[in-house]
Design a protein around this motif. Sequence first.
Motif, short mmCIF file in Angstrom:
data_model
loop_
_atom_site.label_atom_id
_atom_site.label_comp_id
_atom_site.label_asym_id
_atom_site.label_seq_id
_atom_site.Cartn_x
_atom_site.Cartn_y
_atom_site.Cartn_z
N HIS A 76 0.86 -1.19 0.00
CA HIS A 76 0.00 0.00 0.00
C HIS A 76 0.89 1.23 0.00
CE1 HIS A 76 -3.35 2.67 0.70
NE2 HIS A 76 -2.75 3.15 1.78
N ILE A 77 0.63 2.13 -0.94
CA ILE A 77 1.39 3.37 -1.05
C ILE A 77 0.52 4.49 -0.51
CG2 ILE A 77 2.73 4.86 -2.55
CD1 ILE A 77 3.65 1.95 -2.53
N GLY A 78 0.91 5.10 0.59
CA GLY A 78 0.13 6.16 1.19
C GLY A 78 0.08 7.41 0.32
N ALA A 79 -0.97 8.21 0.51
CA ALA A 79 -1.16 9.42 -0.31
C ALA A 79 -0.05 10.43 -0.08
CB ALA A 79 -2.52 10.04 0.01
N GLN A 80 0.60 10.38 1.09
CA GLN A 80 1.65 11.34 1.39
C GLN A 80 2.96 11.03 0.71
OE1 GLN A 80 0.53 9.05 3.35
NE2 GLN A 80 2.14 8.13 4.62
N PHE B 13 -1.32 -7.67 6.77
CA PHE B 13 -1.81 -6.30 6.69
C PHE B 13 -2.87 -6.14 5.60
CE2 PHE B 13 1.50 -5.50 9.56
CZ PHE B 13 1.39 -4.21 10.06
N SER B 14 -2.74 -6.90 4.52
CA SER B 14 -3.75 -6.83 3.47
C SER B 14 -5.09 -7.35 3.95
CB SER B 14 -3.28 -7.63 2.24
OG SER B 14 -2.13 -7.05 1.67
N ASP B 15 -5.07 -8.40 4.78
CA ASP B 15 -6.31 -8.93 5.34
C ASP B 15 -6.99 -7.92 6.26
OD1 ASP B 15 -6.03 -11.27 3.97
OD2 ASP B 15 -5.35 -12.47 5.67
N VAL B 16 -6.20 -7.20 7.03
CA VAL B 16 -6.76 -6.21 7.96
C VAL B 16 -7.19 -4.95 7.23
CG1 VAL B 16 -6.24 -4.72 9.93
CG2 VAL B 16 -5.45 -7.09 9.93
N GLY B 17 -6.36 -4.47 6.30
CA GLY B 17 -6.69 -3.27 5.54
C GLY B 17 -5.94 -2.04 6.01
N ALA B 18 -5.51 -1.23 5.05
CA ALA B 18 -4.73 -0.03 5.37
C ALA B 18 -5.52 0.97 6.20
CB ALA B 18 -4.24 0.62 4.07
N VAL B 19 -6.83 1.06 5.97
CA VAL B 19 -7.64 2.04 6.69
C VAL B 19 -7.69 1.70 8.17
CG1 VAL B 19 -9.96 2.99 6.95
CG2 VAL B 19 -9.03 2.60 4.66
N VAL C 248 -5.54 -0.18 9.95
CA VAL C 248 -4.26 -0.16 10.63
C VAL C 248 -3.56 1.19 10.48
CG1 VAL C 248 -2.73 -0.95 8.78
CG2 VAL C 248 -2.31 -1.71 11.12
N MET C 249 -4.08 2.05 9.59
CA MET C 249 -3.59 3.42 9.41
C MET C 249 -2.09 3.48 9.13
SD MET C 249 -5.85 5.59 12.17
CE MET C 249 -5.26 4.63 13.58
N THR C 250 -1.66 2.74 8.10
CA THR C 250 -0.26 2.77 7.72
C THR C 250 -0.13 2.40 6.25
OG1 THR C 250 1.95 2.07 8.43
CG2 THR C 250 0.27 0.35 8.23
N ASP C 251 1.10 2.41 5.76
CA ASP C 251 1.38 1.95 4.40
C ASP C 251 2.64 1.11 4.45
OD1 ASP C 251 3.39 3.79 4.68
OD2 ASP C 251 2.83 5.00 2.95
N TYR C 252 3.35 1.01 3.32
CA TYR C 252 4.51 0.13 3.30
C TYR C 252 5.61 0.55 4.28
CZ TYR C 252 7.11 3.58 0.51
OH TYR C 252 7.76 4.70 0.08
#
Length: 287
Positions: free
Chosen positions: A101-105, A143-149, A151-155
């Motif tokens: 997951h690549i965060g918007a920032q 982390f993919s199973d839980v979801g980025a939203v 866990v509030m993180t990215d790679y």
Amino acid sequence: MTQISVAAFVPPGEQATVARAAQILQAGLADEGAKLACATVADFDGLRTAAGTIRIASLTPELGLERLDTPWSEVEQRLRQDYAALCDSGDPVLITTIFRHIGAQRDPDRAEAILVRLRRLNLLATELSRAYGLFVIDLDRIFSDVGAVRVMTDYGMDGHDAAELAGHALALGIVDNALDAALPFEAQERVKRAITASRPAIQPPPDLVPGNLMTMGKGRRRQVVSTITDSVQDNHVGWLIRQVLKGQIPPRQAADKLIHAVRRRGVQESLGLLTSGMVRLMGLKPQ
């Protein structure tokens, strides 16, 4: 008292993960009369430390913007050489995959390049495991199973929840794969139960937990495997043939599966499934 040493090479964002894993693991080891010494090192060469040390490595440093312009062939060759040398010591080596997951920032101009490199690194982790015997902690899957939203993180693995989730997975990975030289099997099982009981609050939704798991064997030979099922059996036969043609499954393994099907269903029904699978295969577009 048994001393267990761990050395970890991780970027700054993952140091909290290593610290949390050490905390969780030490709590489980205390009742077994064992003590954990965990240290982070500044670079990959720092992992070549004293014999008997468990080595943990993250692939995330390879996503640094200064490294993305290096051709993948050069990166792959270097990593293969580095991990081959590290595994030659005979001490346990654990490698973590990277959350896709690549965060918007993050730098939007390099996001695609980062994602491509990230996927190649995750695939390389499995290839290194097969080639050199290191152990893979699949944080990407967790982390993919839980979801980025949630866990509030990215790679980059920043944040408290990310450290909690990844630290727990890393602690379990160490117990599952790296303590044979330090603790008897029964003690390892007790430590594992203690860690499992303290799992983090953030977990995959119930509908994402695999339901087709079964336990085989006992003691050290015990394995948890995922069964492959297909409600439309001729679809599965076609898939099996397709995997052989693509080189994803060895012909011998596919033959064993077909022989098992013949024994279970009988020759007539099995031939019918094989014929149907071939027909479906020929009707599919090349991939």
